[in-house]
Design a protein around this motif. Structure first.
Motif, PDB file in Angstrom:
ATOM      1  N   LEU A   1     -78.195  90.312  52.965  1.00 20.06           N
ATOM      2  CA  LEU A   1     -77.282  90.531  51.867  1.00 20.06           C
ATOM      3  C   LEU A   1     -77.125  92.019  51.533  1.00 20.06           C
ATOM      4  O   LEU A   1     -76.034  92.475  51.200  1.00 20.06           O
TER       5      LEU A   1
ATOM      6  N   GLU B   1     -71.945  84.842  51.337  1.00 21.83           N
ATOM      7  CA  GLU B   1     -72.906  85.596  52.135  1.00 21.83           C
ATOM      8  C   GLU B   1     -74.350  85.108  52.021  1.00 21.83           C
ATOM      9  O   GLU B   1     -75.084  85.131  52.991  1.00 21.83           O
ATOM     10  N   LEU B   2     -74.755  84.690  50.856  1.00 24.87           N
ATOM     11  CA  LEU B   2     -76.143  84.278  50.664  1.00 24.87           C
ATOM     12  C   LEU B   2     -76.331  82.779  50.789  1.00 24.87           C
ATOM     13  O   LEU B   2     -77.340  82.316  51.293  1.00 24.87           O
TER      14      LEU B   2
END
Length: 189
Positions: A182, A68-69
Motif C-alpha cells: 500500500l 488496493e488493500l
C-alpha cells in the motif's frame, strides 16, 4: 434513547426497526464521527479514513483502501498470515504487512505504538466527557500522551516511507506487481 454523557450526547438504538432507519435510511446523517481531540491529533485534523467526515475526501480514501488493500488478490496473498496469526495480533499483522510490506524493520514498533494509541483512546477519560473544557486535556496529561505517541508513530512511518523510496530508487520499480504494498501504491498516487 438519548443519553447525555457529560457534554456528549449519545443515541442508543435498541430496536431493529430504528437500527434499520439509522443504518440505511439516514446513514449519511450518522456517518461522521463527533469531535474527539485525541483523534484530531492522531488523524492530522481528521484526514484519515477512520475519522474523516463523510464527503469526497472520505470517498476517495475508501476507494483507494478497497481497490488496493482489500482487493481479492491482496486479501488472498495474506492467507498464510491469517492462518498463523493470533486473534489479537491479526489486525495489526495483516494491516501492517499489507500496508508496509515484508521489508520494514519498523513494523513491530509501529504495531506497538498503534496498540498503545488504541488503549489510550479507548479507555475512559474525563476530558472526553467535557470536550469544551480544553484545560482538562492538559491537566490529565492525556493530550501530551497522545501527542508523544503520535510523534513516535510519525517517526516510524517516516522511516518506512524513506525505506520504500530508497528501495524504489535502487530497484527502479516502475510497474504494478505483486511485490508492491500500500505504501508503494500511495507514493505513486
Amino acid at each position: 434513547m438519548l443519553l447525555q454523557l457529560g457534554q456528549v450526547p449519545a443515541i442508543i438504538v435498541s430496536s431493529p426497526q430504528v437500527a434499520k432507519e439509522v443504518m440505511k435510511t439516514h446513514d449519511v446523517v450518522f456517518a461522521s464521527r463527533p469531535h474527539f481531540p485525541p483523534a484530531q491529533i492522531i488523524s492530522y485534523n481528521y484526514r484519515d479514513i477512520v475519522f474523516s467526515p463523510y464527503g469526497d475526501s472520505w470517498k476517495q480514501l475508501r476507494k483507494i483502501c478497497v481497490s488496493e488493500l482489500l482487493s481479492a488478490k491482496r486479501v488472498q496473498s495474506f492467507q498464510s498470515i491469517r492462518e498463523k496469526s493470533k486473534i489479537y495480533s491479526l489486525m495489526y499483522g495483516i494491516t501492517s504487512r499489507a500496508a508496509f510490506g515484508n521489508r520494514s524493520r519498523d513494523q513491530e514498533a509501529f504495531a506497538s505504538v498503534r496498540g498503545e494509541i488504541t488503549k489510550l483512546m479507548s479507555g475512559f477519560n474525563i476530558a472526553d466527557m467535557f470536550p469544551s473544557v480544553g484545560l482538562l486535556q492538559w491537566l490529565t496529561g492525556y493530550k501530551s500522551q497522545v501527542e508523544k505517541l503520535h510523534q513516535e508513530a510519525d517517526r516510524i512511518v517516516k522511516n518506512i516511507i524513506n525505506e520504500h523510496k530508497k528501495r524504489k530508487a535502487t530497484l527502479k520499480i516502475c510497474k504494478i506487481g505483486d511485490d508492491e504494498d500500500l505504501v508503494d501504491v500511495l507514493l505513486k498516487i
